[in-house]
Design an enzyme around this catalytic site. Structure first.
Site, PDB file in Angstrom:
ATOM      1  N   LYS A 146     -22.724  65.466 -57.109  1.00 53.96           N
ATOM      2  CA  LYS A 146     -23.520  66.176 -56.316  1.00 53.96           C
ATOM      3  C   LYS A 146     -24.117  67.501 -57.543  1.00 53.96           C
ATOM      4  O   LYS A 146     -24.250  68.741 -56.243  1.00 53.96           O
ATOM      5  CB  LYS A 146     -22.310  67.043 -55.312  1.00 53.96           C
ATOM      6  CG  LYS A 146     -21.960  66.313 -54.179  1.00 53.96           C
ATOM      7  CD  LYS A 146     -21.030  66.370 -52.958  1.00 53.96           C
ATOM      8  CE  LYS A 146     -20.777  65.356 -52.107  1.00 53.96           C
ATOM      9  NZ  LYS A 146     -21.491  64.459 -51.717  1.00 53.96           N
TER      10      LYS A 146
ATOM     11  N   GLN B  99     -19.014  70.034 -51.507  1.00 55.16           N
ATOM     12  CA  GLN B  99     -19.834  70.775 -51.663  1.00 55.16           C
ATOM     13  C   GLN B  99     -20.037  71.844 -51.563  1.00 55.16           C
ATOM     14  O   GLN B  99     -21.198  72.548 -51.285  1.00 55.16           O
ATOM     15  CB  GLN B  99     -20.014  70.058 -49.470  1.00 55.16           C
ATOM     16  CG  GLN B  99     -21.574  70.546 -49.370  1.00 55.16           C
ATOM     17  CD  GLN B  99     -22.100  69.460 -49.796  1.00 55.16           C
ATOM     18  OE1 GLN B  99     -22.098  67.937 -49.197  1.00 55.16           O
ATOM     19  NE2 GLN B  99     -23.490  69.060 -50.440  1.00 55.16           N
TER      20      GLN B  99
ATOM     21  N   ASP C 248     -10.957  70.577 -50.794  1.00 56.12           N
ATOM     22  CA  ASP C 248     -12.235  70.076 -51.025  1.00 56.12           C
ATOM     23  C   ASP C 248     -13.472  70.648 -51.202  1.00 56.12           C
ATOM     24  O   ASP C 248     -14.524  71.176 -50.199  1.00 56.12           O
ATOM     25  CB  ASP C 248     -12.401  69.620 -49.583  1.00 56.12           C
ATOM     26  CG  ASP C 248     -13.971  68.163 -50.084  1.00 56.12           C
ATOM     27  OD1 ASP C 248     -13.883  67.850 -51.251  1.00 56.12           O
ATOM     28  OD2 ASP C 248     -14.256  67.299 -49.154  1.00 56.12           O
TER      29      ASP C 248
ATOM     30  N   CYS D 122     -20.105  60.528 -42.795  1.00 52.96           N
ATOM     31  CA  CYS D 122     -18.683  60.586 -43.241  1.00 52.96           C
ATOM     32  C   CYS D 122     -17.428  62.455 -42.499  1.00 52.96           C
ATOM     33  O   CYS D 122     -17.127  62.120 -42.832  1.00 52.96           O
ATOM     34  CB  CYS D 122     -18.124  60.513 -44.663  1.00 52.96           C
ATOM     35  SG  CYS D 122     -19.159  59.159 -45.305  1.00 52.96           S
TER      36      CYS D 122
END
Length: 417
Positions: free
Chosen positions: A236, A213, A210, A375
């Site tokens: 993002k 970010q 992932d 989250c």
């Protein structure tokens, strides 16, 4: 004596870049918003908005099937954006880049389309305590569906992974998946994904990353990371919402069943049988987010022009400054590793004041932060808190905004603590 190559990074000029973002032109009580919630979603520069408007006004049509000029222009814009994303993550082939609605959908695609067909009893799925729910819950769910064990790498007191737990997981069964974020969206921890990938491959597992970010803040190279799948999100990194991307190894994508059915992902349909389109269209059912893809491509251009290394260094300076100022306040608790091992994210709590109340006071001061569990409820449980206040920085963030954050925290403590 061997020669050592020396590279220099052009320093990022955040004040110049702020002129590209209309939100900072708006003044409240004489000051622009101190937007410290970029980990949730970033502001959009004029260059991206202009690309969206230009596309909608002069190049909009559905893609791939029309032979008229507008359709050809739209297809060129859409596929051009795919090429930009492929280059951004250093994908070996553009066909390995799948456009999705978000990084969340990209990670679900892998969990469903790969996980349901490849996991079973005796297998082990490994995630981490730092995962966003999008990288945690799909694997928890699919492990439950298939009978596989589900385990999470714990963190230490600094919010960093305790990798010595891995061998214990390996003794429980056949490790098939290791899923981890490259950067924690709550603590900013930079995870050793390449080391995790090496360990995963030694045990015959795939590595799923992932990078939602991480992608806005530092270079991403799927080949250097040596992973099998990697997910990023447009919103993002200065792009529009509603679109993300999954990169996957071609041989795995080709072996996987479709995730959604209908439209562009179909090659042929008869009463007896339906066959699937080639990559990447096999996983892009229906009319895609065409303009959003073009905006995504424009955002890639914008971020690359600013310089990912320069962005990372700028954020490092900001997080170092923020932790230094917050460290002077004995009634503030901060979470996560030291500045040299984290990205531009600071999670904190004010003694005696609920995070939501802190965020409300900060809003009165024109400082936008996020308060809640971000989250990451399993991580909150490990930290022993229900929620934190999170301040996150990006290429348009400046030190004065951190000063305003600290001033607002003083007011929250004085009025509510």
């Amino acid at each position: 004596m061997p020669l050592v190559a020396v590279t220099s990074t052009t320093k990022l000029d955040a004040r110049r870049l702020r002129a590209d973002f209309a939100v900072f032109d708006e003044l409240v009580n004489g000051r622009s918003v101190a937007f410290l919630d970029s980990a949730a979603s970033t502001q959009k520069p004029r260059q991206v908005l202009d690309a969206l408007r230009e596309f909608y006004e002069h190049s909009y049509a559905n893609v791939h099937r029309g032979v008229y000029r507008l359709a050809e222009r739209a297809t060129t814009g859409y596929e051009g954006a795919r090429g930009k994303v492929a280059g951004f993550v250093n994908a070996p082939s553009e066909r390995e880049v799948i456009f999705t609605r978000s990084a969340t959908e990209a990670l679900n695609l892998v969990a469903y389309a790969w996980g349901l067909d490849n996991l079973g009893r005796g297998d082990v799925v490994v995630v981490t305590d730092l995962e966003h729910h999008s990288s945690f819950v799909p694997w928890q769910y699919v492990a439950g569906r298939t009978g596989a064990a589900f385990r999470a790498i714990p963190i230490d007191d600094s919010g960093e992974l305790q990798l010595d737990a891995l061998e214990g997981f390996a003794r429980e069964g056949n490790v098939k998946v290791v899923a981890a974020n490259l950067i924690s969206n709550t603590l900013g921890t930079v995870n050793p994904v390449h080391d995790l990938a090496t360990w995963a491959h030694e045990h015959g597992a795939i590595m799923v990353v992932d990078a939602a970010q991480a992608a806005p803040h530092r270079p991403i190279d799927v080949q250097a990371l040596d992973c099998e799948f990697l997910a990023i999100s447009s919103h993002k990194m200065c792009g529009p919402s509603g679109i993300g991307a999954l990169w996957g190894r071609r041989e795995l994508l080709e072996s996987m069943a479709p995730f959604n059915l209908g439209g562009e992902m179909i090659r042929s349909v008869s009463m007896e049988r339906t066959t699937w389109n080639e990559l990447p269209y096999k996983f892009e059912a229906g009319t895609p987010a065409i303009a959003e893809a073009v905006g995504f491509g424009a955002a890639v251009d914008y971020v690359l022009e600013a310089g990912l290394d320069a962005i990372a260094e700028h954020e490092h300076e900001l997080v170092e400054y923020a932790l230094g100022r917050l460290g002077e306040l004995p009634w503030i608790t901060t979470y996560g590793p030291p500045p040299d091992r984290r990205a531009g994210i600071v999670s904190l709590n004010v003694e005696g004041v609920h995070p939501h109340d802190v965020a409300q006071v900060l809003d009165w001061e024109g400082v936008a932060v996020r308060a809640g569990h971000h989250c990451t409820q399993p991580l909150m449980a490990k930290l022993g808190v229900a929620a934190t206040v999170r301040a996150s920085f990006y290429l348009y963030s400046i030190p004065e905004e951190i000063d305003r954050l600290v001033d607002g925290l003083h007011k929250a403590k004085q009025s509510l603590g």
